[in-house]
Design an enzyme around this catalytic site. Structure first.
Site, mmCIF file in Angstrom:
data_model
loop_
_atom_site.group_PDB
_atom_site.id
_atom_site.type_symbol
_atom_site.label_atom_id
_atom_site.label_comp_id
_atom_site.label_asym_id
_atom_site.label_seq_id
_atom_site.Cartn_x
_atom_site.Cartn_y
_atom_site.Cartn_z
ATOM 1 C CG LEU A 32 -1.818 -1.250 1.353
ATOM 2 C CD1 LEU A 32 -2.736 -1.115 2.560
ATOM 3 C CD2 LEU A 32 -2.624 -1.498 0.090
ATOM 4 C CG HIS A 36 -3.346 1.351 -1.835
ATOM 5 N ND1 HIS A 36 -2.045 1.267 -2.269
ATOM 6 C CD2 HIS A 36 -4.081 0.593 -2.685
ATOM 7 C CE1 HIS A 36 -1.989 0.465 -3.324
ATOM 8 N NE2 HIS A 36 -3.202 0.053 -3.606
ATOM 9 C CE LYS A 148 -2.359 3.820 -10.327
ATOM 10 N NZ LYS A 148 -2.036 2.655 -11.192
#
Length: 280
Positions: A32, A36, A148
């Protein structure tokens, strides 16, 4: 709390729901980063409890892709999740998520054919399968995904709509490094020179966005702006450049409605993606 089994997740979520608490889900493949974290923090702000799944999903990797090499660090991931306010981290083994004789698939036709789907034919079937399983396991009120992965987000929204799943899918903005590179777990693959070269993704998209804001509407001209910029970087090679309808993901010749401008670029051996949505 870190758990590894489906039963543990279900028992905890049932207890929360018995108390009348709302539940958010952030599905991840781990390793992460701040992107995130932004998803987790958004989920924490909108739900009483948040589950983060950390699972490198084998079904979304094709042959010769980077499943075995995909970075993993559950201890670091757990610390980030806890710090961001997550209530539970679900880190199952593959054999916890998949029966050896499984024979069920989940596919979203049409939306999965172009963009990354054209280059990675098994990818979105694997994504839909694991996300549908996670939604069934956690039964969240809301689930959070990054913009994204724009094609993934569109596909999951359609899957949830088509299958009448009782969950709200929330898209969250791309998080970037200070120099513009979209945050990605795969950025760790880049050498120092490749890391600098990777800036060509955001730079090419920014040039396209500026041209569109100045009135450029012909998709082939927008394509050329991006293609020329990527070609100027010796370490980069375009995998695809697409200008598509933001809802149907079908290619457009002229920008008349909202469009997604999406690219995938190899920087060295690492494949990176980036995009923006232009709203008319």
């Amino acid at each position: 709390m870190l758990v590894h089994t489906i039963n543990e997740v279900r028992e905890q979520v049932k207890a929360w729901k018995k108390e009348g608490l709302s539940v958010g889900l952030v599905p991840t493949m781990g390793y992460l980063h701040e992107g995130h974290r932004s998803l987790i923090e958004k989920a924490v702000s909108e739900n009483d409890r948040v589950v983060v799944s950390v699972f490198v999903n084998p079904t979304q990797f094709g042959p010769n892709e980077d499943y075995d090499d995909y970075p993993r660090d559950i201890e670091k991931d757990y610390d980030l999740c806890s710090d961001a306010g997550a209530s539970l981290v679900f880190n199952p083994a593959p054999d916890e998520m998949y029966f050896p004789d499984r024979c069920t698939t989940v596919n979203v036709e049409g939306l999965s054919k172009g963009l990354c789907g054209a280059k990675r034919p098994v990818h979105f079937g694997g994504v839909c399968l694991v996300v549908s399983k996670l939604l069934n396991i956690v039964t969240p009120d809301r689930a959070y995904f990054g913009e994204k992965d724009a094609q993934q987000l569109a596909i999951i929204k359609r899957m949830v709509r088509d299958l009448s799943m009782d969950v709200q899918i929330v898209g969250c903005p791309i998080v970037r490094e200070a120099d513009g590179l979209a945050k990605s777990s795969r950025n760790t693959y880049l050498s120092a020179d490749e890391r600098q070269a990777a800036l060509v993704l955001s730079r090419s998209l920014n040039k396209a966005k500026a041209a569109m804001e100045d009135g450029m509407r012909n998709a082939s001209e927008i394509y050329k702006v991006i293609s020329d910029e990527i070609a100027s970087e010796p370490l980069a090679k375009a995998d695809y450049i697409e200008i598509v309808d933001s809802e149907t993901l079908q290619p457009v010749e002229t920008v008349e409605k909202d469009v997604l401008v999406a690219i995938a670029v190899f920087v060295g051996k690492t494949r990176l993606i980036d995009n923006f949505t232009y709203r008319v």
